[in-house]
Structures are given as C-alpha cells and as structure tokens.
Design an enzyme around this catalytic site. Sequence first.
Site, PDB file in Angstrom:
ATOM      1  N   GLU A 151      43.258  34.789  35.941  1.00 61.87           N
ATOM      2  CA  GLU A 151      43.111  35.993  36.843  1.00 61.87           C
ATOM      3  C   GLU A 151      42.284  36.930  36.551  1.00 61.87           C
ATOM      4  OE1 GLU A 151      47.187  37.099  37.229  1.00 61.87           O
ATOM      5  OE2 GLU A 151      47.842  35.666  38.715  1.00 61.87           O
ATOM      6  N   GLU A 312      49.852  29.215  41.540  1.00 57.81           N
ATOM      7  CA  GLU A 312      51.194  29.857  41.142  1.00 57.81           C
ATOM      8  C   GLU A 312      51.749  30.642  42.356  1.00 57.81           C
ATOM      9  OE1 GLU A 312      50.700  33.063  38.226  1.00 57.81           O
ATOM     10  OE2 GLU A 312      48.976  31.744  36.862  1.00 57.81           O
TER      11      GLU A 312
END
Lengths: 676, 676, 676
Positions: A151, A312
């Site tokens: 991320e 995710e």
Amino acid sequence: MAYGKKIKKILYGGDYNPEQWPEEVWQEDVRLMKKAHINMVTLNVFSWAALQPDEDVYDFEKLDKIMELMRSEGFLVCLATSTGAHPAWMARRHPDILRTDAEGRKRRFGGRHNSCPNSPTYRHYAAKLAGKLAERYRDYDNIVAWHISNEFGGECYCENCERAFREWLKKKYGTVENMNRAFYTAFWGHTFYDWDEVVPPNFLSEHFRSQSGEERTMFQGISLDYRRFNSDSMLECFCLERDAIRRVMPQVPVTTNLMGFYKPLDYQKWAKEMDFVSWDSYPHPEDSPAEVALNHDLMRGIGGQDSFVLMEQTPSVTNWHPYNRLKRPGEMRLLSYQAAAHGADAIQFFQIRRTMGACEKFHGAVIDHAGREDTRVFREITQLGAELETLQDVFLEGRTPSEVGILFDWDNWWAVEYSAGPSVRMKYLDAVKDYYTAAFSMNVPVDIIGAEDALTPYKVVIAPLLYMCKSGVAERIRSFVENGGIFITTYFSGIVDEHDLVYPGGYPGPLRDVLGIWVEENDALPDGEENCFVYEGAQYPAAVLCDLMHLCGAEALASYGRDFYQGTPVITKNTLGSGCAYYVGTRSDAAFYRHFLKNIFRDAGVQPPVTVPEGVEAAVRGNDRNNVLFLLNHTGAQTAFAAGGAWENLLTGETYQAGQTLVLEKNGVLVLKNGG
Amino acid sequence: MAYGKKIKKILYGGDYNPEQWPEEVWQEDVRLMKKAHINMVTLNVFSWAALQPDEDVYDFEKLDKIMELMRSEGFLVCLATSTGAHPAWMARRHPDILRTDAEGRKRRFGGRHNSCPNSPTYRHYAAKLAGKLAERYRDYDNIVAWHISNEFGGECYCENCERAFREWLKKKYGTVENMNRAFYTAFWGHTFYDWDEVVPPNFLSEHFRSQSGEERTMFQGISLDYRRFNSDSMLECFCLERDAIRRVMPQVPVTTNLMGFYKPLDYQKWAKEMDFVSWDSYPHPEDSPAEVALNHDLMRGIGGQDSFVLMEQTPSVTNWHPYNRLKRPGEMRLLSYQAAAHGADAIQFFQIRRTMGACEKFHGAVIDHAGREDTRVFREITQLGAELETLQDVFLEGRTPSEVGILFDWDNWWAVEYSAGPSVRMKYLDAVKDYYTAAFSMNVPVDIIGAEDALTPYKVVIAPLLYMCKSGVAERIRSFVENGGIFITTYFSGIVDEHDLVYPGGYPGPLRDVLGIWVEENDALPDGEENCFVYEGAQYPAAVLCDLMHLCGAEALASYGRDFYQGTPVITKNTLGSGCAYYVGTRSDAAFYRHFLKNIFRDAGVQPPVTVPEGVEAAVRGNDRNNVLFLLNHTGAQTAFAAGGAWENLLTGETYQAGQTLVLEKNGVLVLKNGG
Amino acid sequence: MAYGKKIKKILYGGDYNPEQWPEEVWQEDVRLMKKAHINMVTLNVFSWAALQPDEDVYDFEKLDKIMELMRSEGFLVCLATSTGAHPAWMARRHPDILRTDAEGRKRRFGGRHNSCPNSPTYRHYAAKLAGKLAERYRDYDNIVAWHISNEFGGECYCENCERAFREWLKKKYGTVENMNRAFYTAFWGHTFYDWDEVVPPNFLSEHFRSQSGEERTMFQGISLDYRRFNSDSMLECFCLERDAIRRVMPQVPVTTNLMGFYKPLDYQKWAKEMDFVSWDSYPHPEDSPAEVALNHDLMRGIGGQDSFVLMEQTPSVTNWHPYNRLKRPGEMRLLSYQAAAHGADAIQFFQIRRTMGACEKFHGAVIDHAGREDTRVFREITQLGAELETLQDVFLEGRTPSEVGILFDWDNWWAVEYSAGPSVRMKYLDAVKDYYTAAFSMNVPVDIIGAEDALTPYKVVIAPLLYMCKSGVAERIRSFVENGGIFITTYFSGIVDEHDLVYPGGYPGPLRDVLGIWVEENDALPDGEENCFVYEGAQYPAAVLCDLMHLCGAEALASYGRDFYQGTPVITKNTLGSGCAYYVGTRSDAAFYRHFLKNIFRDAGVQPPVTVPEGVEAAVRGNDRNNVLFLLNHTGAQTAFAAGGAWENLLTGETYQAGQTLVLEKNGVLVLKNGG
C-alpha cells in the site's frame, strides 16, 4: 491477466503471517486453510526487521521454513518484499529514511509506510532486499507473483525530497523561465531566478486550510507538480524493487496492492509499470454497492480493462473505522462475487490468522482469536472456497463488454480540489459518482478510462467535471463526437490546461466548439440552497455550482427555474458531425442523472445484459470460453423475478428456462451462463 | 480628504497587473478601461521580484513602460511599493525575513504578507525600494497616491520579534517591576527578573485552545502587549516606506489598504500615520447591509470621519470563501453607492484583468477570462462608470452628520476575547453590531469613534461591552453625561484597566457612579438557554451573560423574569447632571435593541434624514457645496414610496415633488439633493 | 484519615495568596475569614519565583510574615511547596526543565504544570525547595499538611524522557526480547534490537488521529507503557519532594491535590504514596449529581475508602469552561455536604481572595473583586462555615458502608481508549457511569475499587467494560463468585492481558468459565442506530457494541430483538459455586440499568439506608461515634416526605419522629443521626 495464464483457477487465500506465531500453530493453520479451500497465501509483507537485523546481516531462516512448508503443502505464494515498513535500527542509524510531514515535522520511528521515497538509504536497502529474496526463492515455482512493499502512499517533504523535486522540475521544464510561466509566478511576485529557490509546497510555504478546513494552495502549479513528483518518486521505488526481481525471475509477474480511489498516487501512471493490477477493497459500511463497483471498475480500467486481483478484503470486520460493523451473513460472499463480476480473478483476505497484539488485532481474519473453525465467518469462507473451486477458470480473464466510458483523471482530481474558488463543495468524486451510480442502477457496464485512453471503443463517453483539459484531450473528444460518439460533460469543465492555467477566450475553453456554448459565469450556492430546472416535464434541483451560459450552436434541453438567470440554459445538446455533445451546467440529484442517462443510453443503443428488479446487480464477464452473468442481490431482502433467458447455474448445475422464477436470497448471488 | 483636494471627480478604477500580460494586451486593456469610464489604476502591487532581481540589481524597465502608457493615456495612478511579498531569492539568502508562526514553526518561501516586520533585511530593502520608486517616478504628476505594501497583516514570533518585543516592553515599562505589575506575574509565580526572560506569548508558551476552540491566554497582560507590539511593528514598516517616499515626493498622499474589522492591527493607531484611509471591502455573502455599512463607518471613523477610498471590491465574485456567490445584477452598483454614502470618494476594483493562474484566477475582474466586453459584469461596470462621471465632485469630501457615536476600541476587542471567562460566547463585534444594526435599521447615522476620541460632538454615545476602560475614558464619559449627553453601556463593562487588571471595589469599576449601579455577579448562559425581561410591555430574551446588579442611584427600567435573580434589574437608567446613563445588563435580540434605541433617539431628538420603507437605506453626505441623499434599496424587491420632500435626481436630472411616488428598483439607488 | 487524628473539627478554608496583595489588605482578609468561620488556609501554591529568585538565592521574608500572621491569628495551614510552576529564569538558563509536547514541539516559558518530570534540574531544585521549606517552618505546629506541587498532570516527550523511558523499560522487561513480545513488534516488523531504538510514542511516531478525531496508536503496548512511565515519572517527583519533607517533619502528612477522573495519572498507584487523598472538584455545569458523587467515591476509593480532603472547589463560578454559570443559591452548600457525605473531612475553596489579573481573575472566590462582605456568595460561605463549626467532628473519619463495589482501573481506561476498533464510541467512563448512576439513583452506596483491591468486602462487584483483565483479576473474580458473590461485567470484557495482548481461545478470555459464555463476534453500531432486547417484559435499546455470544453453561436473561443475531443472548447469568456472574453484552439506557440493578440488589439483599423521593440523595457515613445520614435535595425544587425513622437534626438540634413530614428546601440538606 492477473496471476498469469498458467493459473487455471480462481486463487483464494490472503495475507498470512506465520512469523507472529510459534511453529506448532503453523500445522493447524495449514489444516484450517485446506478445510476452507484456500489455495494461496501472501507471505512476508512486514518482515524487514526480521530479514535484515543489521546493516549487512540477513536472516532468511524462518522465511525458508515457511516457504518450504507452503510449497510442500501445495499452496501457491504471492511473495512480498517486506519494504512497507523499515526496521527500527535503520531509522536510528539513517534518519534520512524518515519522512518529514506537510507541516515540516521530521517524523521518528513508528507506523508503516514511513520511508522517504527519495532517501538513498531506503532505495538502496529496499532494492537490495528485493534482489536477495528473488535470488533465494528463485526456484520456488509456486510463486505466482511478487508483491512490492505494501500500500504505497503518503507524502514526504524532507530535504532529500526538496533536492529531488528541483531535479524533477529541471527535467520537466528545462529552464527556470518555463517553470515560472507554468507556475504563473508573475502573480504575487513569486518569480524564481534559480532552481534552488524552490521549496516544497506545504503548510510552511504555499498551503493553508480554507475556512471550511480543506487543504488549499496559493500556487496550484507548483502544488500539482509536487503531487506528480511525489507519486513519481514512490513509483520509482516500486520500479527499483521490480527491476531487482526481474533481473532474477523475469517470468513471474510483479505487482503492488493499490487502494482504489487513493488520491496521492496517480495509479493510471503506476499501472503502466505493474505486470498486473491488484488492490485492497475496504468499503466503508455506508458505501453503496455502486461505490464499491466503481472502485473495482477504476482498478480494472487502469490496467487497460484487464482482470485484476482482489489482494485484500476483510472476511468480517475492519478495525480502523470510527465504528466497525460486521459484514452481515452472505455479505462477504456477495462482495467477493461483485469483485469477480467486475474483473477480479482472485479473492484474497487480510488476513489468515488474526494478530494478538498491536492495532490490527480487531481486524477480522479467516482464523479468529478463538482459533475455532465453528465460527460464522469461517463457515462462510469455507462455503465460498468450495464454490470458487467449483467454478474453476470459468470466468478467468473475462472482460467487461462496456459501451460507456467515464473519464477519470488524477491530475484533474488534484486540480479541482486545489482550486481556490468557486466552491469547496465542488468535489470531483461526487461528480463521477453521480453519473456512474446512474449507469450502475440500470446495470449498464461502464469502463473507467484515463485522459490518455482511446475514446473510440465507446458509444458514450462521460467526462464529469473535466476542469483540467490536458493537451490532446479536446481534440480526441471532438473527433469522437464527429465520428458519431455521444459525449457528456458538466459544469466547470474545460477551464485550465495541465499547468492549471486558464484557457483564454471563455469557458469551457477548448471544448467550446464541441459543446456549442459559452459559459460566462459560475454561481456557487451555499449548503442547503438550490436552483431548479425542468427536464422532460420533471423538476430537478440545481446545486453546488450553476454555470451561466450562452448557446453558440447548441440547443437548450432545460433552463434554470429561478434567480436572475431564470430561463437561461442549464442543459445543452450540440450536434457535431454524426455525434453530439451534452453539457450539464450544474449538479443535480440521483433521479435526474438516471432520467438523463436513460435517454442517452436509449439514443446510443446501450442496453443492460438482462432485466432484473431494482437493487439487483447484473454484470457480465466474457472470455474466449464463456459469457458469465453475475446476478447480485443488494436489495437487503429475498427477491424473485422471471429469468430473462435460458441459463445454467454454474454453482449448482441447475438450468433455468426463460420466464422461470428465479429466487435470490438476501445477499444472494447467481453465477450463470447462457443456455441450459 | 482621500486622494486630495485637487482631484475634482470620483476616481474609478482598480488594481491593474499588466506585468502578467504581453504588451499587445495592454492596448486592449486601455480601450476597455476607457469604455468603462475608468480613470485611474493601482499599479505595481506585487512586483518586488521583478523590480529587484538580486541584492543590488534593480530593473524598472517594464514598469517604466506601464507608467508611461498610463500617463499618455490619461489615467491617474495609485502607485504601490510592491513590498507585500518578498522575492524568493531574498527568502533563500536572508531567512530572517521569513516569519515564525504562533506554533513556533519557521515558515519558508511562499504566499504573501510573509515578511517578518522586525527583520532588518526586510526593513532595509523595503524602504530602499520605496525610495527608489519615488525617485524614479517623482515627475509623474498623474500619481494621486502612494500605496505602501498591501493589506498589512498577520503576526510573527521569530527571534527578531522576540528581541524587539523585549525592547518595546523596556520602553513601555522602564523597569521589570513595572512590567511584572502590569502582567500580574505574582500569579502562578511568573515573576520576571530580567527582560531576557520574556518570550513571545504563543502556543508554545502562554496560549492554548479553549474547550470550544478559541485561542486563549494564561496571561492577558503580556498577550495584549504582544498584539500591540505586533501592530506597532508593522506600522513601523509602513512608516519607514512612507518616510522614504515623503523625502522625495512630499506633496503626494500615502496610504495602505486596510481591511475593516481586521483584528490583528489597531487601525485607530495606524490611521494617525496615514495621509488618508483606504480599504478593501469584501463582504461575506451572508453579511447584512448593516454589517457592510458598519465597516465603512469604522473606516471613516479611524480617519477622523473624513472621506476615504474604497481601494478594492470585487466586481462580481471572490474566490476564497467556501462558496463564492455571484454578486446579483445591480448588487455591485448598490454596494458601490453604499460605500459612497458612507464616505467613499473613490470606487475601485480588484482587479482590471483577471489572472490566468495561481489562486486568484477565479476572483472576479473588470475584464474576464473571456476577454469580452459583452458580459453582464462589464456592462454593469460601464454603467456605473458613466454615472460616476455624471456625478463629478458632487459629494466629494462630504461628511456624515452623525449625532450618535458608537465607541469601538481594538484594545478592548483583544481583551474581551482573551478573557478566560465568563463566556466564550461573549463577542465584542456582536455587541457592537447589536446597537449599530438597530440604528442602521432606523437610518440614524452613526460615527464609530475610538477610546481617545471626543464625545462632545454627539447627543448619544454607546459603548457596547466596554470591558476595558482605559485611562481617561470614564472621566470623559462622566463629563459627557453631566453636560447633557446620553450614554449607554452593557453587561461586563468597566471591568479592567488597560493592563487587563481588574478595577477594585466592584463592577463596573470607574463607571459605577455614572451608571449608579453595582454589578455583583455575572451569570453565563449556555447556548440555547435564555432568561427574559419585559421592557415597556414587551418581553425580550436575555442571553449570553446576565449581570446581577444592585441599584445605587439608578432606576430599573426592566428586571429579569426568571431564575433566582428574577425581579432584579437588568436595564437601568441613571440621571447625572443634565444627562443620563443607561446600563443594559445582558444581551437581547434585534427587536429589543430597536425598541430601546427608538426611545433613546426620541429622547435625544435624533432623527433619520427622511422616512423611507423598511429595508431602504437613507444616508446623507454633506460638503460645502451640497447635501446629497442616497437612497439604497436593500429589500430585494422593487419598492415605491412617497418622496418626503422636493428632490433632484443627480443621475437623471429628474425632479420630484414632496408626496410624489418614487420607485426604487430591486438593488436600486437614488442619488438626490434637496430642491427640484 | 485526611488531616490526621489530632484535628477534631471539619477544616474550612482554601487557597490564600496574600503575596499578590499589599500587606494592608492582609488584616482585612483575616477579619473576613474569621467572619466566615474559616479556620485554615492553603499557602504558597505558586511562589517558586518569589522564593528562589536565582540559582542559589532563596528569599523567605514575605512567606515568613504570612506564616507568622496565620499562626498568630489561629489559622491552620496546609503548606504547599510551590513547584507547580518553575521560575522564568530557570527556564531560560536550564531549558531541560521545559517540556516537549506530543507533536515534538519544545515548549518555552509559560503556563504552569510546565516542568519535564525527568528534568534533572527540575528534580534537583524542586526537592531542594521542599526541604528548605520544611526546615524553615518545621516548628510551626499549625501546619496540618504538606501540599506537594499542584495538580500534577500533562505529559512530556523530551530527550530526557526518552532516555528515562528506555531505562524504565529495561527495568520492567529485562531483555529486549521480552519487550518485543509485550509490544507485539513482530507486527509490521517493528522488532527492536537495542533499547536505544525505542522512541516515545507520540504524533511523530506511533500516534495519529482517528477519522473522528480521537488520539489512537499503532502499537498499544508501547503507548500504554508510556502512559505508565509518564505517571510514574511524575509520581517520582512527588516522592522526591515528599521525602525531602519527611526527613525534617515526619509527623505531618503529605498530599497533593488530585483531580478525580484525570486520565493521564494512575491515581490508584499515586494514592499508595500519599499520606491522605485530597482533590479539587470542579464539576461541569451539566454534570449530574451522580457524576459528582462518582468522582468523590473514586477519590475515596483510591485511598482505601478512607476519608479525604476537598482541597478545592469554587464558591460560585469557574472561569475556564466555555460558559461559566453561577452556582445557584444553596448549590455550593449542597455540593459541600455531598462531598462530606461521600467522605470529605474538609471543605476548601479556590480561593480566598480573587486575583486582579491573569487568567483566573474571573474564577469565584470567598472575597470578590468588590472586596465586600455583603455579597450573596460571602453570605452563603459564612452560613456554611457556621454550620460546619456546629457539626464539629461528628462525621470525621466516618466510612461509607458499601456492599457494592465497582471496579475502575486506569490501565483499562487507557487500553480501551487506545484500542483501534471495534468502536470509538465505546468509552470506559460511560460504561462505569451507566452502572454507578443506576445505583446512585437508588441510594445504594458504592465503593470504587481498583484491580488489585479485595472483592471480599462486597456482595456485588461490577466491572464494566473490563477489556483488560490483568493478571490475578480473573482468579479473584472466580473465587469471589464461588464464595457467593454476584459479579457483573459487560460487552468487550476479558479481551486482553496487561500488555494489551489478546487472550487466545475466545472472548471473554479468562472470564469465560466464570461467565459461562463464548463471545464470537462484536458488532459496532453507528450513532443513531440501535438493536433492542426485552428484559422482564420491558424493551430496552442495545447500542454502541453488540456482543454475539454462545451460552456455555450460562442462561440467557434476554436476547437481541433484531438483525441477523436476533434471538441470540444479550444478557446472561451463570451460577458458579454459591454465587453468580452476569454478562451484559451491549450498552443500554438508564432505565435498563436501574431495572437490572434493582433485581441484582434485591437478590443480594443490598438496600439503601432510607427511602426518600426520587432526586433526593441519601448517604451514610459512620465512625466509631456516630452514623450520620445526609439527605441532599437534587430535585431542583422543595420536597417533602415522611421521615423513615426517629432522627436528630445535627444542624438545628430538632428531632423528628418516624412518619413526621420532613421538608427539604430546593438545594436543601439535612444532616441527621438516628434517634431523637
């Protein structure tokens, strides 16, 4: 292509952190993962400190064991490089890896996503670790992808970044004079005479909080460039690691997990460097199904409409919202199939086993703190795993047959929301969602496209709030319309070029002739105040911004109903060549957008794949083998309706005749293909 | 006197920034300005970087051209010194010019109004530039004024300021002991033993945010002095430039553009150093006509009730409000005449041609981005220009015949809002607006006067929330009342002296005998909670603060209606000599203030100039040639009413007989003089 | 024991700052204090700068005079050490005494409570001053207590603290490995290899603001330890001064003034080092009588249920709330007796004479700015003084006969509110108040006990939101229940150990067997959303958090009424040994808690001392001489009811027969004892 052509099944699994657990737990994990039909794991996301305990010391012993276990137990692996958080010792010894925030505060060791992207130390050690991992595990043919860092995000304003920013500007502009022109520094006497006079735009220099709290800048040009520079700097970090891996394992695709509409990074530029797109979907409990779908479509779009990986999602609950609501029974399954319907080829969770400490311990997981398999969540995961196993590769690499494109551009996002005036209530995402949501509600598939993407594949192109019209865009729009396309744009469009400099001669600048209008003024309305207009007999509100315009060839489809500009056009249509261009000069409500797009789609001959009740999503993915239809029940209740054709249920093998009643349970899903 | 006695017309124009444009545009600008009846321009507001590209290098070439063009085309010039924003190179080479903010953060290059007022570099180079400009353009007799810097403001807490503050304190107090007494440092053991122990009061030392977010201080004395010091420091910068110019061009008046109720600077002190007052009027869309008028009256008042210059207003729209509403048709004209009615001798815009980049590009201008003269805004500007030309010097230097003075004092503003208790809801401007708005609604002209100004010119003096009663003020109030004046003050008045030290012996301190009361306690009410009282048969609310008082000679005109102090006085009247003094011990609503002042004005024999319908403003300016009556329609609709006398319409030449019906269009204006 | 056994009367007085006044005022103060029946003063709270004008210079001359005056006039003295604010010269010469805030900003001189607790300079000079004071005034036998510093509080993050924190950790954990385990640093690769890699957790490292503004941390373990360390550091400062005094005057008790539910300091640990507890009660105007009582009970509880001193309260008004409402007539008296009813042996005010400058000048005082004795406030103080004189030692050292204990634990408070998930709406104090308020409304006396305190004295123990179950607690609860106790706990309890590490095996961790349930999931509800349940026929809301649980031996007393967990248990009861344990799996409303506890108390045989109308508080204190019953009228109106027994009115000497009508005025108080 996601994990690559050799993967002939839907991958199902998620982040697994065995390093947080004693080895005796690993066997239990393997047992439970198999029970849940999990076939892959993402490993090694945050282990830098463990792998590199000191400057020149590397320790792969535990990771070796984990990798070996996964291979021997038959799990595929997405292997992360662990550089999403630097080790404490590195922060102490090399403070250049620590970021400086937008208020000029040097940060200390803590958190994650904490490395300055222009730190030489960070770049050196990150690429070195990626290379070492690749070398060590090059022979593991169960590695299906590399996952760089985690991320990527945030921003830094340190001295390294300042120096790098000056170099970036030098490369972009060549001369200080060019830069001065682009930044419009004649204003307020901000003329630079030397590159070294440039300082990063932040709260110590050009930025400030508006009266209503938004971050704003006094010089849009330099602030936009800093956003570009910051995105580019992190992208360089990605590429450095990617290349270190590619040198060793060129055959395995490389990705990093993106985050949907994440403002700081220009993912359209990033995706060009990634072998496939993957992303983490954490909808807010209040997000509508359309908003979730829009994120998927954005992620599909940046990858050229190829399929992607849902890297995710939480099986049940997040921990970082102000309140963290459980996903209701069936909701995780529904959201998983929605991801698949919009392009996902893999469904993965964060995480396999719930952590026992630190801030994510109350984030949901496949295996909960109780360690039990008789939980609601584990049962639902297991059911979904079995279903995905059944489906095999039926929709893998399938594409969405969209005839409508919505233009989304990060530069424009940044520019609209740095704009000082006419209204802080004018938000780019709102404008995009207005149109997307209307199309979604009619089950019309949409591609989200970038400012550089071709318009030719589409019958209808919508460019909401196209404030910044970058070079070439107007030309492509004109050609699209002349060749029969239908183009729609909105209030406050065509205003500035890529430097945020106004196009002279009147709004909407280079789009004036395509749209056949001249916008003379923009009236910003306060919260709670509205104008109105009548469109095909129905009255709709006009809010946020009202453009005051003159027809210059276009015809008015609706006019303002109040105030001194009562009777002047608010919606216009201009015919050009064999196409036409619409301008919607204000922000209205959901009912209007649906009414308006219904007409547009009718005129364009754009249709949904099937007819289903309100609140049921119908989405198609087609590959060279199948056209798969997903029916997704977002209504919150059981719904029954007549099958629009003959279908085969891919999960149960049942077949339905046209006209036969189909029943969708609350949160229910049908995965169908034609025939039966 | 504004631009000076030799100017025999209303100046009309505004900020002009040709340096942002290629020279070919200049001719078009000249054409359009002439078309709009513009006769003056303000030049050179932000060109420091252009004029001084390096330490000892000055470059006036472009400004020479602009000045020459303006002179040859017959435009008058207000010439700015350009020191409102320092050059980037100066910030890099002389960091002492950069400010340090209230949180102790050293700022970097960016924004404007960014120079530390105590920076030796800034002071040196700013005064030098002002002098050089004066020398270079000393022979331009079309220069009607010098404009120092731009909108002085903000504050600095750097080391230079710290040193200068200590010197300022030393000069004020002579000894550390005196300073300790003034700051009441015996409290919390804050005793200073040496000047060098003093640090600026800010968020790193004495300041903090209250529970409801307001900036508050633990030591009011030092915080007040820092406000005074900061205002004085900037005023010194103004004076340094002014003097550099006066040495060369003593005959041309010098000003700087003020900002109405701008809290950080004590404009009453500033105006004493300025040759005339000029200011920038940017009302918030929600400001009432009374609030706009009050700002004008404040600006007139600080200049000793002389006329002033409206240095800036937007022709249509601002860009820095959260939402930026267009001025409606006629609204700019209405606001321009309102300015004139309250004392403006010139009407100027920011700006002539709209910028194409940076943060003010969406601020309105005479010439818009479209560059066209067929816009609504340009037409309205042209119409107003023609009208002002017609009016010539008819009201120039006219004065407002006020019999009512409202006392406004910056020190008191600062002190009230630094006060820890009794209520953060107690705001000085609210209290001032309460009374001003009531008078405005009755068209009773008001002068805003300072704490040092004479009270003798007035029949009625109102001092709302006179918390700080500086030395001499009580004496002047007593003498005013004894000699027949009517004095009104409110809750929480007469509490402290100029050091914010409480007057012993009971509230309202030195005003006790004039008012004939003793205030024993102050009860602060939460939001939404009210007490009440009956005044002449009508019930009104009591809110924010309720003073609990005893009569000591005064009579009660109203008493509280509720709570344990039910029946105790809330409004009192005390007769003293041939006058009387009123105390309004709480905050009430608009209806009350109007009711109350109606009686006061009746008793004092104060009358409006004419009788007009509600929402129509009637204001008079008289000079040695004319008494001009402005009728301004703020009702939002057309209004008709009978002429109260025989008048001549100065714009059309029409004459009206008493009783004849006058029609005021929506946003309409009549400029009349007696007779016809 | 409060001021000690030799004090045979209720002390009455407060903070007195004669050093702010000329000596001629002192005599007037003495006269007024005597008139008001004041018998003690707290001196020297903020005089460090006066007492120590330079490094090695001490000046006690003025304090000598004050001490002598107080002794000769017969006043008892609580003598403060003055270290609550350091001198300006010390800050300039020894910047190490200045704190660094949570954003890493080094503070400058200003405010109070401003010293870094780990500053060697501060520790050295503070202890030295305390010792010097003790030596100088050792012979004053009118000193009834020493008062260290003032309202210890706040936090520091400077380099001294960083070094001290590392030492603190080293002492606690022994090895870096143990610390890593406790902090769960395997998460996000935060592994420390050296103590020196640890940095304080604040906004530059691990802390951040949640979306809704709360301070949160990424690593709960280190953040909890920093809170413990910070509390310990200040406690060390307290102990250093205490010991310096004890060496000289071992016979006089030492205290410092606490602040009720003050989050940063673990008062349960502090009280162990204090000779008696004293505290400052400043209820917010909106606090309920129960909330005020709860604070008293907490303060009594930390001192082992001994009596305490009400060190400060305002006689009339505070100055630091957003609005500062007057205490109504009788309100100060009512609150004073409420303090006594809950354990106070002394009633003291801040302050005797109101200051004339700085931020507390609008805080109420015994002697107001007017300096008059004919004020409402002075009259009320005088009346109360006379009454307390009448009462002599009647209730001194009396204890509260509680059969109900509510567990309150600072570590748990910190941990609950550092938790990232499941809901920021979950607040520890709310949960405690829910139960306390219900008991209070029934006049059932409650002891607030700590996690280490014995449960055996109670019939009922309530541990609301016992998220953190520290070692030994579960065992003691089990034994308590097995031996016949009734135990109640709530949602989100038994989750983590003292390191904030989750107990494996399922919630509520070590309390599972006592409660006979397994909580599988926690559903957080947004604001405004509720579930519901029916308890004994009445429907109540379920909000904030809904625990989803399974019965494992317990029985369900109520079930959820809605949503997918409709019908599953929300309130359970488990029988164990001769006792039972209840689990209330959600947050409900006041009506529920009262209904529920009414049943619990009935079952446990817990009763209020007398039956009185709603809104009348009845509280008993018993010593070896008397059982005194306080009846306190919080209803806001006069109330009459029948006496429940034969009583003697200790203030008037009147006697009442059972059944006789008693009248309690608005805000009225009766102090009774049995018999008559």
